[in-house]
Design a protein around this motif. Sequence first.
Motif, PDB file in Angstrom:
ATOM      1  N   SER A 175       0.871  -1.184   0.000  1.00 41.73           N
ATOM      2  CA  SER A 175       0.000   0.000   0.000  1.00 41.73           C
ATOM      3  C   SER A 175       0.901   1.226   0.000  1.00 41.73           C
ATOM      4  N   VAL A 176       0.550   2.289   0.674  1.00 39.41           N
ATOM      5  CA  VAL A 176       1.389   3.493   0.706  1.00 39.41           C
ATOM      6  C   VAL A 176       2.632   3.210   1.556  1.00 39.41           C
ATOM      7  N   ILE A 177       3.805   3.399   0.969  1.00 41.73           N
ATOM      8  CA  ILE A 177       5.051   3.048   1.657  1.00 41.73           C
ATOM      9  C   ILE A 177       5.568   4.242   2.454  1.00 41.73           C
ATOM     10  N   GLY A 178       5.890   3.974   3.716  1.00 41.28           N
ATOM     11  CA  GLY A 178       6.377   5.039   4.599  1.00 41.28           C
ATOM     12  C   GLY A 178       7.790   4.771   5.079  1.00 41.28           C
ATOM     13  N   SER A 234     -11.950   9.870  10.352  1.00 42.12           N
ATOM     14  CA  SER A 234     -12.158   8.473  10.760  1.00 42.12           C
ATOM     15  C   SER A 234     -11.667   7.476   9.718  1.00 42.12           C
ATOM     16  N   ILE A 235     -11.276   7.955   8.540  1.00 41.28           N
ATOM     17  CA  ILE A 235     -10.806   7.057   7.485  1.00 41.28           C
ATOM     18  C   ILE A 235      -9.434   6.498   7.850  1.00 41.28           C
ATOM     19  N   VAL A 236      -9.311   5.181   7.725  1.00 43.20           N
ATOM     20  CA  VAL A 236      -8.028   4.525   8.004  1.00 43.20           C
ATOM     21  C   VAL A 236      -7.069   4.779   6.840  1.00 43.20           C
ATOM     22  N   TYR A 237      -5.877   5.227   7.185  1.00 43.83           N
ATOM     23  CA  TYR A 237      -4.845   5.464   6.173  1.00 43.83           C
ATOM     24  C   TYR A 237      -3.868   4.303   6.229  1.00 43.83           C
ATOM     25  N   ASP A 238      -3.846   3.502   5.176  1.00 45.72           N
ATOM     26  CA  ASP A 238      -3.031   2.289   5.174  1.00 45.72           C
ATOM     27  C   ASP A 238      -1.596   2.608   4.750  1.00 45.72           C
ATOM     28  N   LEU A 239      -0.743   2.770   5.736  1.00 46.86           N
ATOM     29  CA  LEU A 239       0.667   3.057   5.500  1.00 46.86           C
ATOM     30  C   LEU A 239       1.483   1.853   5.941  1.00 46.86           C
ATOM     31  N   VAL A 240       2.419   1.421   5.108  1.00 42.47           N
ATOM     32  CA  VAL A 240       3.251   0.267   5.460  1.00 42.47           C
ATOM     33  C   VAL A 240       4.714   0.702   5.510  1.00 42.47           C
TER      34      VAL A 240
END
Length: 500
Positions: free
Chosen positions: A231-234, A271-277
């Motif tokens: 998903s979004v890479i952090g 409230s939206i979950v932000y999917d950061l990996v």
Amino acid sequence: MEHIDDFLAERHILVTGATGFVGQCLCQKLLKIPNIGHIWVLIRPSASGVNPEDRLEKLLSSELFSDYDPEIKKLISCVSGNLELPELGLSTESLHSLQDVSVVFHCGASVNFELDIFSAIRINLYGTCQVVELCRRLPLFTVLVHVSTAFVNTNTSPSSQSIVRETIEEMTPGPEEVLQTLLNKDATNSYKITTKIIGDKVNAYVYSKALSELYLQQFCSDLQIVIVRPSVIGAGWKDPFPGWITNYNALTGFLAAFGSGIFRVSYVNPSIVYDLVPIDIVINTMIAAAVFRAKSTRAELLPVIHCNTSSQASYNWGQLVDNQHIYSHVIPFEHAIRTPHFYLIQNKYISWFLEILLQDLPAIFYDIILYFSGNPLRLRRLYRKLYRGISAIRPFIMNEYSWETNTFDILENEILLDDRPKYFISVRGINWSEYYGSYYLGIKKYLLKEDCTNLELAKKRQVRIRYISAFVETPFYFFVVGTASWGIYSLVATMKLLFG
């Protein structure tokens, strides 16, 4: 599944996209493998004319590889190549150098969300085709790990899909037809053509990645391939260093703009979950997936592995912003322009109004001051760039997705207990608050190149900025409110005179 280090020992490995964030961290991790054979990286000459050897030397001289012995660094060599060229532009000599390669990691791609369809197809789809053809020419080839994106099966109407499956979508037209149509076509009116071709896909990047996956499924059944979809890479969680980051993509740019006091308002549901990996989770998943696929007895399958975090430890926008309000004062940026404040607004019209009031108008005001003081204008230019970036990633931050993780769960269970401390792929137990603290510190240290040993000095500067902002902006807002009030009063008075 055997021990990961045992499988990769003595092997020659090829990495594309080695100068990118993912590729850099992958090479750094591979060098930790005892008795690794050799790591080859495909690097093209830079746009400014820097040759591949010099680019590799710069990479190996960076902080990422500072702890490695010079002899260990010699295990990485480069071959000059380009994903946009036939046969990757490899010379006969380079191709001969790669004859012992058995494992290929294809990380090379353009992740620009504003990319036009022609560039996206040429780099992401055609480049993948050329990597596959190279794999077929390698006598010892064992497995190809293709890095895709978790958003590849998403579209502009996410409410119609509850779960993103570990499947590859059929598309019309298919990859071969798209290549024949677009590969050498003139890019005139690229925006209009891009919008027409990608249909309900979010952007050309996602569209080209989806086509690349479909190509692998339709035409590569003779090869052992696994697709990893992060998903979004952090920034790094544990490896290579906590907070390690080298670009401003996605959330990183948002956090940097927030900490600099530039970015103050956004149209996002808190409230939206932000999917950061974290990047280390992605790298470990890629390496483990290579072993998992190579040892698979079902050659006809094309495994798809979603690499994300929301199914294990979710974290929403509201929590993220709350933490950043804390860390922006604990770890202040020395180059902050204004005092950091941020508001998440759920109504797009209110958000639009506040963007003008809290961002655009002050930017014009500050640029006027800069102009008359003989300095170059900068804030309006920064905001234009910021709005462009936010617009590009808005589909990913305004919608909440759920991903199927069956194959990921199987992979996690297959990793031997002895390997799990080194090749951890789960974020269960992560403290998101601490992670974002290290992320914030990483931006300050690795991107902004600021001194992190004397935070007290930065805190004193932030106090001065707060007073200066109040001194400058308070009269400005009085002027804006006064002008608006006078305008409304004049309009009402005029209406009364006209209509009694």
